[in-house]
Design an enzyme around this catalytic site. Structure first.
Site: not given
Length: 276
Positions: A110, A148
């Site tokens: 990320a 997530h």
């Protein structure tokens, strides 16, 4: 033989490893001791080679490829699976470089994709991935990179998507996003490494064959997460690449490795990342 194995408590990981660590498949004499941690904790532990088998973000794995090899099974890879950059109010692209941005760890994919999309970003703050939404909502940071299950909940908290960082990667590189993979110590015997790879594949298939049923192992670690969010999470992150990377998965990792080494002024061969 007992082996330690590290993965996250998120539904996609517990879905993948449920059968392996709970004896639902024949593990052929191997015993697996699970260590459930958030991805950045696992990434940080790689430098000390604490675990025999561990999930790692690719930017954390590449520097440790001399002591860990990537397995063909268990990976998180795909299209439409990338992290999102979110804010409490809309922000112009030109202003992103002046914002304080929460990230789920320095070594995460990320964070890599954030800098890939916006190389001028400087002011980042690593936070536990599950606390980033609240940090943005409470004004502790102006922007947050979420991963997530937060992909499915940020709008409920009144946050806005500034951009999909994974989508930027896909458009530029025309390749799936390699988020994280399962690695194993190179010092282990070759027969053990191959056996672990095969057993993880069997474990993934075991859960896929019983889906949409969610085991108690998955739901207990997801805690307050609603079952529909658990299923969305699994459907997004568990796919054919989780069973076996195959040529397309390895090609995507090759593309990621090429960009990573160029951004870091390094060199290397992607084929050296995998089991020989």
């Amino acid at each position: 033989m007992k082996l330690t194995i590290g993965f996250s408590p998120c539904p996609n990981d517990t879905f993948i490893f449920d059968a392996l660590v709970n004896g639902l498949i024949d593990t052929e004499g191997l015993v697996f001791e699970p260590k459930l941690e958030d991805i950045q904790t696992l990434n940080a532990g790689a430098a000390k080679a604490k675990l025999d088998i561990t999930k790692l973000s690719f930017p954390a794995f590449f520097p440790q490829a001399a002591q860990y090899a990537m397995l063909n099974s268990g990976a998180a890879l795909g299209k439409g699976v990338g992290p999102l950059l979110v804010a409490k109010k809309m922000v112009d692209v030109g202003d992103i470089g002046r914002c304080k941005i929460a990230i789920p760890g320095e070594l995460t994919t990320a964070n890599f994709l954030l800098h890939y999309a916006f190389p001028f970003v400087k002011n980042t703050e690593p936070l536990l991935f599950s606390s980033i939404e609240d940090a943005v909502c409470d004004g502790e940071v102006e922007l947050g990179v979420i991963i997530h299950e937060n992909r499915f909940t940020y709008q409920q908290k009144g946050l806005h998507k500034i951009c999909d960082l994974g989508e930027i990667w896909e458009q530029r590189e025309n390749a799936p996003i390699p988020l994280a993979g399962i690695t194993i110590k190179r010092s282990l015997p070759d027969e053990i490494k191959r056996k672990v790879e095969r057993l993880i594949q069997k474990s993934v298939q075991y859960s896929l064959d019983r889906y949409p049923k969610l085991s108690a192992y998955i739901t207990s670690h997801a805690q307050a997460m609603e079952e529909d969010v658990m299923r969305k999470h699994i459907q997004l992150y568990v796919n054919e690449y989780s069973v076996n990377l195959g040529p397309n998965g390895k090609a995507a990792i090759q593309a990621f490795f090429d960009v990573y080494t160029k951004m870091h002024g390094q060199s290397g061969k992607a084929e050296d990342l995998f089991l020989s």
